[in-house]
Design a protein around this motif. Structure first.
Motif, PDB file in Angstrom:
ATOM      1  N   ARG A 324       0.829  -1.200   0.000  1.00 29.80           N
ATOM      2  CA  ARG A 324       0.000   0.000   0.000  1.00 29.80           C
ATOM      3  C   ARG A 324       0.869   1.258   0.000  1.00 29.80           C
ATOM      4  O   ARG A 324       0.584   2.234  -0.704  1.00 29.80           O
ATOM      5  CB  ARG A 324      -0.944   0.007   1.204  1.00 29.80           C
ATOM      6  CG  ARG A 324      -1.979   1.132   1.169  1.00 29.80           C
ATOM      7  CD  ARG A 324      -2.886   1.078   2.388  1.00 29.80           C
ATOM      8  NE  ARG A 324      -3.734  -0.093   2.374  1.00 29.80           N
ATOM      9  CZ  ARG A 324      -4.937  -0.141   1.803  1.00 29.80           C
ATOM     10  NH1 ARG A 324      -5.408   0.924   1.175  1.00 29.80           N
ATOM     11  NH2 ARG A 324      -5.646  -1.244   1.852  1.00 29.80           N
ATOM     12  N   VAL A 381      -2.689  -5.539  -2.128  1.00 30.41           N
ATOM     13  CA  VAL A 381      -3.557  -4.729  -1.273  1.00 30.41           C
ATOM     14  C   VAL A 381      -4.978  -5.280  -1.261  1.00 30.41           C
ATOM     15  O   VAL A 381      -5.655  -5.275  -0.222  1.00 30.41           O
ATOM     16  CB  VAL A 381      -3.559  -3.258  -1.755  1.00 30.41           C
ATOM     17  CG1 VAL A 381      -4.575  -2.427  -0.972  1.00 30.41           C
ATOM     18  CG2 VAL A 381      -2.168  -2.656  -1.616  1.00 30.41           C
ATOM     19  N   ASN A 428      -7.164   1.168  -4.583  1.00 31.38           N
ATOM     20  CA  ASN A 428      -7.222   0.570  -3.241  1.00 31.38           C
ATOM     21  C   ASN A 428      -8.654   0.257  -2.814  1.00 31.38           C
ATOM     22  O   ASN A 428      -8.850  -0.503  -1.863  1.00 31.38           O
ATOM     23  CB  ASN A 428      -6.597   1.493  -2.202  1.00 31.38           C
ATOM     24  CG  ASN A 428      -5.112   1.701  -2.430  1.00 31.38           C
ATOM     25  OD1 ASN A 428      -4.467   0.926  -3.123  1.00 31.38           O
ATOM     26  ND2 ASN A 428      -4.574   2.753  -1.845  1.00 31.38           N
TER      27      ASN A 428
END
Length: 430
Positions: A324, A381, A428
């Motif tokens: 991330r 992620v 994300n």
């Protein structure tokens, strides 16, 4: 050669105006027997020939660009003569115009909700509009590049129609986002709506594949997440100081001026003479001391853009505490680089088909590897995503930066902080 001449050449050379055989006085006609007539198949034109032509043209225009495709190319791809093609369309522009406006109209119509929707929850209506728009876009993927990148080559009256279609889509999305997020300002909604449309139409920028239903579902879920983003206050954008290039760096000046012209006019409408004049050179021949031609200059610009993205990946991953953090670093660098060279970022998306053929394979390989590395981080992620899903999201995130730059330029509404936040949301999730 005129259309009439093409048609004349395609007609049979053996039949004269009076219908008699003109192959020669000694050529005797042989009566056709019943068995001959049965054995020879009757060729019939397909009933959907016009639709086949439109689909082939859209695919060619979308992948190679309007200026790089000829009517002969389209006819050859279909296995028909140019004369047969001209029976359906009088010119290449007629093909381009019809398909561009058809797809634009299909997108505009897809976002119209029926009249009996007043009692439905705002999120449901937003999803319905996004699903309809995504479904139409996926179904017309080969043609979406026409409305996305090639619209500047439409004639003024047609460009105006296309602008109206685009406005109808944006207005419908704005209405649905306003109902879903009633406290959001009009300026913030404008940014979110452009980002949403960018994600949906970004599928025209690449060749990654997913089943249609899965792809539409991915686009809808990503766009709902974007619609829920709380944007930070607009930040003032400081104009970039003019870059002074020393006289000894003429190759750099030519590169910069060439990219600016390609961005403003489109590559086909720029000559070597134009580039030389913009760079302050006395003659076009001076350009050839640095570049073999304008396509060589374009290839140099593409190499620079590709290397900017690819060279950042290794250091970002090495310095990060995890995937991330690495993605955040790459997003910041990508946005900063795109803002610093807006024209180059746009040209990188619109003019690839004009890069010399011998350069394309290497550039595609660099692009593919960069996307794969970004997608690998995205999957770390978000392990629930498949490889193809992650690749679609990476392409969507890249496109979002370009489209916000096109829509807002240096307006504070699309500052670096805001664009980076929207990129993170796409990659994300929330």
């Amino acid at each position: 050669m005129s259309v009439d001449n093409r048609r004349a050449r395609s007609s049979s050379p053996s039949a004269g105006a009076n219908g008699r055989d003109e192959r020669g006085a000694g050529a005797a006609r042989v009566p056709e027997t019943e068995s001959d007539a049965v054995a020879r198949p009757v060729r019939r034109r397909p009933k959907n020939r016009r639709a086949q032509i439109a689909a082939a043209a859209a695919s060619a225009f979308g992948s190679q660009g309007y200026h790089s495709v000829s009517m002969e190319d389209i006819a050859g791809g279909l296995g028909i003569s140019s004369a047969a093609l001209y029976r359906h369309y009088p010119s290449k522009y007629a093909l381009f115009q019809e398909e561009s406006l058809r797809v634009g109209q299909a997108m505009a119509e897809s976002v119209r909700l029926p009249s009996d929707t007043a009692d439905r929850p705002p999120e449901q209506l937003l999803r319905e509009v996004l699903t309809a728009l995504s479904t139409v876009t996926v179904a017309n993927r080969a043609s979406v590049a026409l409305v996305r990148w090639e619209g500047r080559y439409l004639e003024p009256a047609d460009r105006e129609i296309r602008a109206g279609q685009q406005a109808a889509v944006l207005d419908a999305l704005d209405t649905r986002v306003a109902a879903y997020r009633p406290g959001t300002s009009g300026g913030d909604r404008a940014v979110l709506v452009v980002a949403i449309l960018s994600v949906i139409t970004s599928i025209a920028d690449h060749h990654a594949t997913l089943p249609a239903k899965s792809l539409a579902g991915l686009l809808v879920s990503t766009c709902v997440e974007l619609a829920g983003v709380a944007l930070p206050p607009p930040a003032d954008i400081e104009p970039a100081p003019p870059v002074e290039i020393p006289d000894s760096f003429k190759h750099e000046l030519l590169l910069r001026k060439g990219v600016e012209l390609f961005h403003a006019r489109g590559y086909p409408n720029v000559s070597v003479e134009d580039i030389a004049t913009a760079a302050g050179l006395s003659a076009a021949s001076a350009v050839y001391r640095f570049y073999r031609g304008k396509s060589d200059l374009l290839a140099a610009a593409f190499r620079r853009a590709a290397e900017r993205v690819s060279s950042a990946i290794g250091p970002a991953v090495a310095a990060a505490s995890g995937p991330r953090d690495a993605l955040d670093s790459l997003i910041r660098q990508y946005v900063e680089g795109s803002f610093a060279e807006r024209e180059l970022t746009f040209v990188y998306y619109t003019e690839f088909q004009h890069v010399p053929i011998e350069e394309r394979a290497a550039l595609r390989n660099v692009q593919r590897l960069s996307v794969e590395e970004w997608a690998r981080l995205v999957r770390q992620v978000r392990p629930e995503l498949s490889g193809p899903q992650a690749r679609f999201l990476v392409h969507a995130a890249f496109a979002l930066v370009v489209d916000l730059g096109r829509a807002f330029g240096t307006v504070a509404a699309a500052s670096e902080e805001r664009v980076a936040l929207l990129m993170r949301t796409v990659l994300n999730g929330r």
